[in-house]
Design a protein around this motif. Structure first.
Motif, PDB file in Angstrom:
ATOM      1  N   GLU A 193       0.646  -1.201   0.165  1.00  0.00           N
ATOM      2  CA  GLU A 193       0.109   0.182  -0.103  1.00  0.00           C
ATOM      3  C   GLU A 193       1.074   0.925   0.036  1.00  0.00           C
ATOM      4  OE1 GLU A 193      -0.474  -2.814   1.693  1.00  0.00           O
ATOM      5  OE2 GLU A 193      -2.672  -3.013   0.614  1.00  0.00           O
ATOM      6  N   ASP A 194       1.587   1.392   0.928  1.00  0.00           N
ATOM      7  CA  ASP A 194       2.824   2.931   0.766  1.00  0.00           C
ATOM      8  C   ASP A 194       3.581   2.980  -0.628  1.00  0.00           C
ATOM      9  OD1 ASP A 194       1.666   3.238   3.641  1.00  0.00           O
ATOM     10  OD2 ASP A 194       3.862   2.152   4.134  1.00  0.00           O
ATOM     11  N   ILE A 195       3.661   1.831  -0.747  1.00  0.00           N
ATOM     12  CA  ILE A 195       4.541   2.081  -1.749  1.00  0.00           C
ATOM     13  C   ILE A 195       4.287   2.692  -3.050  1.00  0.00           C
ATOM     14  CG2 ILE A 195       5.397  -0.293  -2.657  1.00  0.00           C
ATOM     15  CD1 ILE A 195       7.800   2.364  -3.278  1.00  0.00           C
ATOM     16  N   ARG A 196       2.605   1.851  -3.464  1.00  0.00           N
ATOM     17  CA  ARG A 196       1.801   1.807  -4.300  1.00  0.00           C
ATOM     18  C   ARG A 196       1.313   3.142  -4.342  1.00  0.00           C
ATOM     19  NH1 ARG A 196      -0.113  -2.417  -7.525  1.00  0.00           N
ATOM     20  NH2 ARG A 196      -2.064  -1.393  -8.225  1.00  0.00           N
ATOM     21  N   GLU A 197       1.040   4.239  -3.170  1.00  0.00           N
ATOM     22  CA  GLU A 197       0.084   5.189  -3.602  1.00  0.00           C
ATOM     23  C   GLU A 197       1.835   6.270  -3.747  1.00  0.00           C
ATOM     24  OE1 GLU A 197      -2.501   6.773  -1.794  1.00  0.00           O
ATOM     25  OE2 GLU A 197      -1.390   8.682  -1.734  1.00  0.00           O
ATOM     26  N   LYS A 198       2.869   6.150  -3.306  1.00  0.00           N
ATOM     27  CA  LYS A 198       3.699   6.551  -3.897  1.00  0.00           C
ATOM     28  C   LYS A 198       3.900   6.512  -5.485  1.00  0.00           C
ATOM     29  CE  LYS A 198       6.707   6.701   0.277  1.00  0.00           C
ATOM     30  NZ  LYS A 198       8.026   5.809   0.160  1.00  0.00           N
ATOM     31  N   PRO A 201      -1.264   6.399  -7.044  1.00  0.00           N
ATOM     32  CA  PRO A 201      -1.987   6.360  -6.109  1.00  0.00           C
ATOM     33  C   PRO A 201      -3.684   7.206  -7.336  1.00  0.00           C
ATOM     34  CG  PRO A 201      -1.283   8.603  -6.498  1.00  0.00           C
ATOM     35  CD  PRO A 201       0.359   7.612  -7.347  1.00  0.00           C
ATOM     36  N   SER A 205      -6.176  -0.647  -6.744  1.00  0.00           N
ATOM     37  CA  SER A 205      -5.238  -0.969  -5.468  1.00  0.00           C
ATOM     38  C   SER A 205      -4.862  -1.760  -6.059  1.00  0.00           C
ATOM     39  CB  SER A 205      -6.344  -1.375  -4.152  1.00  0.00           C
ATOM     40  OG  SER A 205      -6.609  -2.307  -4.479  1.00  0.00           O
ATOM     41  N   GLU A 233      11.372   0.782  -4.027  1.00  0.00           N
ATOM     42  CA  GLU A 233      10.419  -0.390  -3.228  1.00  0.00           C
ATOM     43  C   GLU A 233      11.862  -0.941  -2.292  1.00  0.00           C
ATOM     44  OE1 GLU A 233      11.984  -0.737  -6.254  1.00  0.00           O
ATOM     45  OE2 GLU A 233      12.439  -2.771  -6.614  1.00  0.00           O
ATOM     46  N   ASP A 237       9.159  -4.637   0.573  1.00  0.00           N
ATOM     47  CA  ASP A 237       7.967  -4.229  -0.755  1.00  0.00           C
ATOM     48  C   ASP A 237       8.045  -5.506  -2.071  1.00  0.00           C
ATOM     49  OD1 ASP A 237       6.636  -1.797   0.102  1.00  0.00           O
ATOM     50  OD2 ASP A 237       8.079  -0.908  -0.573  1.00  0.00           O
TER      51      ASP A 237
END
Ligand code: V47
Length: 371
Positions: A193-198, A201, A205, A233, A237
């Motif tokens: 979730e965190d790396i995907r948000e960067k 976004p 998902s 990443e 990740d």
């Protein structure tokens, strides 16, 4: 031989690697902690040896490839992923949306009967509808009935579903009926979730991507899976991404191939990022092979990896090489310095130079004898 497993007469560099080697030699599953240990092992020789053991157990000396044609139907995308140099706004210089005639003509450039595999991906284009997608696939199949069509990422399927108001299962069934045989592995990026948000976004998902992959598999449509790496990443990740794919594959068995995609940073906001070097790339192939014990093929996309790594990684887990491609836009917009396409002889010699046996396949990994 002491408690540590020896492989090909070589003593493992540390106790933990000895335990990992024993598991691999006995066909036991590696844990995510094993995967992390392998990614953090300074040397690449021992993880490579283990990955090659598994690769040869599955595929012997053969490396498969296909005569294929990549076609991007549009680069006009409503999402703005930070890693993507390919996307454009409507009307921006370089923006392009192909007509179905242009798409068919591109596929026919490979010859009168078309390529064995047609690979189509594009963008979340508000003016390219499910109806357009179905029309293109029907035209392609009418012109090239022998070609396998691998078209539209799961992110594009979700987009067609939202635009048409039809559930994804229905979109998939309609595309299958029109002639789509498989979905490509794009849009997976990194599931965390965190790396995907960067990175992306606005994109669906990771969990939604996996849910759609599961639906495709349940509908009898196999898919590939990719992982974008070298984009900032962490090792965690990478392992998390592989573990989520392995869990889904345990349930559905629908993934044909896993494809690590080395990030090309040109024309993106990541220009300062340290590129993943050759050792790191080979480690990613090795660990992917070892963790994904239930996905049959590990494919190297030579456009992104470069031709040298494509040759080397056939000894570090990869058993499948991306095909002739003909025209590639996504990596090249990001600065990839590889050719736009290769001839069939070029691909064969890339495999032979590695000491492997080239085997031509179609888009569903069936052997192709003569075409
Ligand atoms: O999802 C985008 C990646 C993917 C960059 O299934 C980039 O056989 C590196 O999915 N640097 C699309 N990668 C391409 C794709 C694919 C390619 C080849 C074979 C198959 C298959 C699938 O390309 C995207 C994204 O992860 N990507 N920009 C970049 N600058």
């Amino acid at each position: 031989m002491d408690r540590h497993a020896k492989i090909a007469g070589i003593r493992p560099p540390d106790r933990r690697l000895g335990e990992i080697a024993e598991k691999v030699l006995n066909g036991a599953r590696l844990t995510t902690e094993d995967g992390l240990h392998l990614l953090r092992t300074p040397g690449i020789a021992f993880p490579g040896l283990l990955a090659n053991f598994m690769r040869e157990k599955l595929h012997g000396k053969a490396t498969t490839f296909s005569v294929n044609r990549h076609i991007n139907f549009s680069n006009i995308c409503r999402n703005r992923c930070s890693f993507c140099a390919f996307r454009r706004n409507e009307g921006e210089p370089g923006s392009e949306r192909l007509s179905s005639r242009q798409i068919v003509d591109k596929a026919l450039e490979a010859g009168r009967t078309g390529p064995a595999e047609i690979h189509i991906t594009g963008a979340l284009d508000p003016l390219f509808s499910l109806c357009d997608a179905l029309a293109v696939i029907r035209e392609l199949k009418a012109a090239m009935p022998l070609s396998t069509v691998k078209a539209f990422t799961l992110v594009e399927i979700d987009h067609f579903s939202k635009m048409s108001g039809k559930p994804p299962e229905e979109v998939m069934a309609l595309l299958k009926e029109a002639g789509v045989s498989a979905f490509p592995g794009g849009g997976a990026e990194l599931f965390g979730e965190d790396i995907r948000e960067k990175l992306c976004p606005e994109k669906i998902s990771g969990e939604r991507w996996l849910e759609l992959a599961g639906m495709a598999h349940e509908s009898g449509i196999p898919t590939n899976a990719t992982m974008l790496y070298g984009v900032g990443e962490t090792d965690e990740d990478r392992i998390d991404h592989l573990a989520r794919l392995r869990d889904l594959q345990d349930r559905t068995g629908g993934f044909m191939a896993f494809i690590p995609l080395l990030f090309q940073k040109g024309n993106t906001c990541f220009s300062g990022i340290r590129a993943a070097g050759p050792c790191e790339q080979l480690r990613v192939y090795s660990v992917s092979r070892l963790i994904l014990d239930n996905i049959p093929h590990i494919k190297v996309h030579w456009v992104m990896s470069g031709l040298k790594i494509a040759e080397l990684c056939q000894w570090f887990g990869a058993d499948d090489v991306e095909g002739t491609v003909h025209e590639e836009r996504i990596g090249h917009e990001g600065g990839a310095d590889t050719p736009m396409g290769l001839t069939k002889d070029d691909v064969r010699s890339l495999i032979e130079r590695s000491g492997r046996l080239p085997l031509e396949r179609d888009g569903l990994y069936n052997p192709v004898r003569t075409r």
